[in-house]
Motif scaffolding. Structure first.
Motif, PDB file in Angstrom:
ATOM      1  N   ASP A 185       0.798  -1.226   0.000  1.00  0.00           N
ATOM      2  CA  ASP A 185       0.000   0.000   0.000  1.00  0.00           C
ATOM      3  C   ASP A 185       0.833   1.280   0.000  1.00  0.00           C
ATOM      4  O   ASP A 185       0.282   2.370  -0.114  1.00  0.00           O
ATOM      5  CB  ASP A 185      -0.928  -0.010   1.213  1.00  0.00           C
ATOM      6  N   PRO A 223       1.558   6.686   1.114  1.00  0.00           N
ATOM      7  CA  PRO A 223       0.741   5.741   0.357  1.00  0.00           C
ATOM      8  C   PRO A 223       1.005   5.814  -1.154  1.00  0.00           C
ATOM      9  O   PRO A 223       1.305   6.872  -1.699  1.00  0.00           O
ATOM     10  CB  PRO A 223      -0.693   6.184   0.666  1.00  0.00           C
ATOM     11  N   ARG A 249      -4.141  -1.641   5.993  1.00  0.00           N
ATOM     12  CA  ARG A 249      -4.450  -0.720   4.890  1.00  0.00           C
ATOM     13  C   ARG A 249      -4.590  -1.489   3.579  1.00  0.00           C
ATOM     14  O   ARG A 249      -5.540  -1.278   2.829  1.00  0.00           O
ATOM     15  CB  ARG A 249      -3.361   0.337   4.746  1.00  0.00           C
ATOM     16  N   TRP A 259      -8.520  -0.720   7.166  1.00  0.00           N
ATOM     17  CA  TRP A 259      -8.183   0.512   7.883  1.00  0.00           C
ATOM     18  C   TRP A 259      -8.877   1.666   7.203  1.00  0.00           C
ATOM     19  O   TRP A 259      -8.831   1.751   5.979  1.00  0.00           O
ATOM     20  CB  TRP A 259      -6.671   0.756   7.911  1.00  0.00           C
TER      21      TRP A 259
END
Length: 100
Positions: free
Chosen positions: A39, A68, A90, A95
């Motif tokens: 991610d 990110p 994530r 998340w």
């Protein structure tokens, strides 16, 4: 996809302009410690004063910035989770956690 070099630059801008605008010259990026996750990247940093003195009082509260891959804002990961666990949450779409 964000490259390692881009992630370090984004993290540095976040730290120097948003997180610590009062001490941009104290921020020392540690690009060799950057870790690639599905991610995004985790990028470590320190403060010049901590590096010079080794004193705990001169260390940042958290020394990791998440950058990110999707272009969303660089940020500090939650301090209650290991970075790898946060990044896995994530990547899995878990998340932020669901509220009950």
């Amino acid at each position: 996809m964000v490259t390692k070099d881009e992630a370090v630059k984004v993290a540095a801008r976040f730290l120097q302009s948003i997180a610590y605008p009062d001490r941009p010259d104290s921020v020392v990026m540690l690009p060799d410690t950057a870790i690639h996750f599905t991610d995004g990247w985790s990028v470590r940093f320190d403060f010049k004063e901590h590096i010079e003195t080794g004193a705990f009082i001169d260390a940042p509260f958290t020394s990791v910035v998440v950058v990110p891959h999707d272009g969303s804002a660089a940020h500090f990961p939650p301090s209650h989770l290991p970075v790898s666990e946060y990044m896995a949450l994530r990547a899995a779409g878990d998340w932020p956690p669901a509220r009950h």
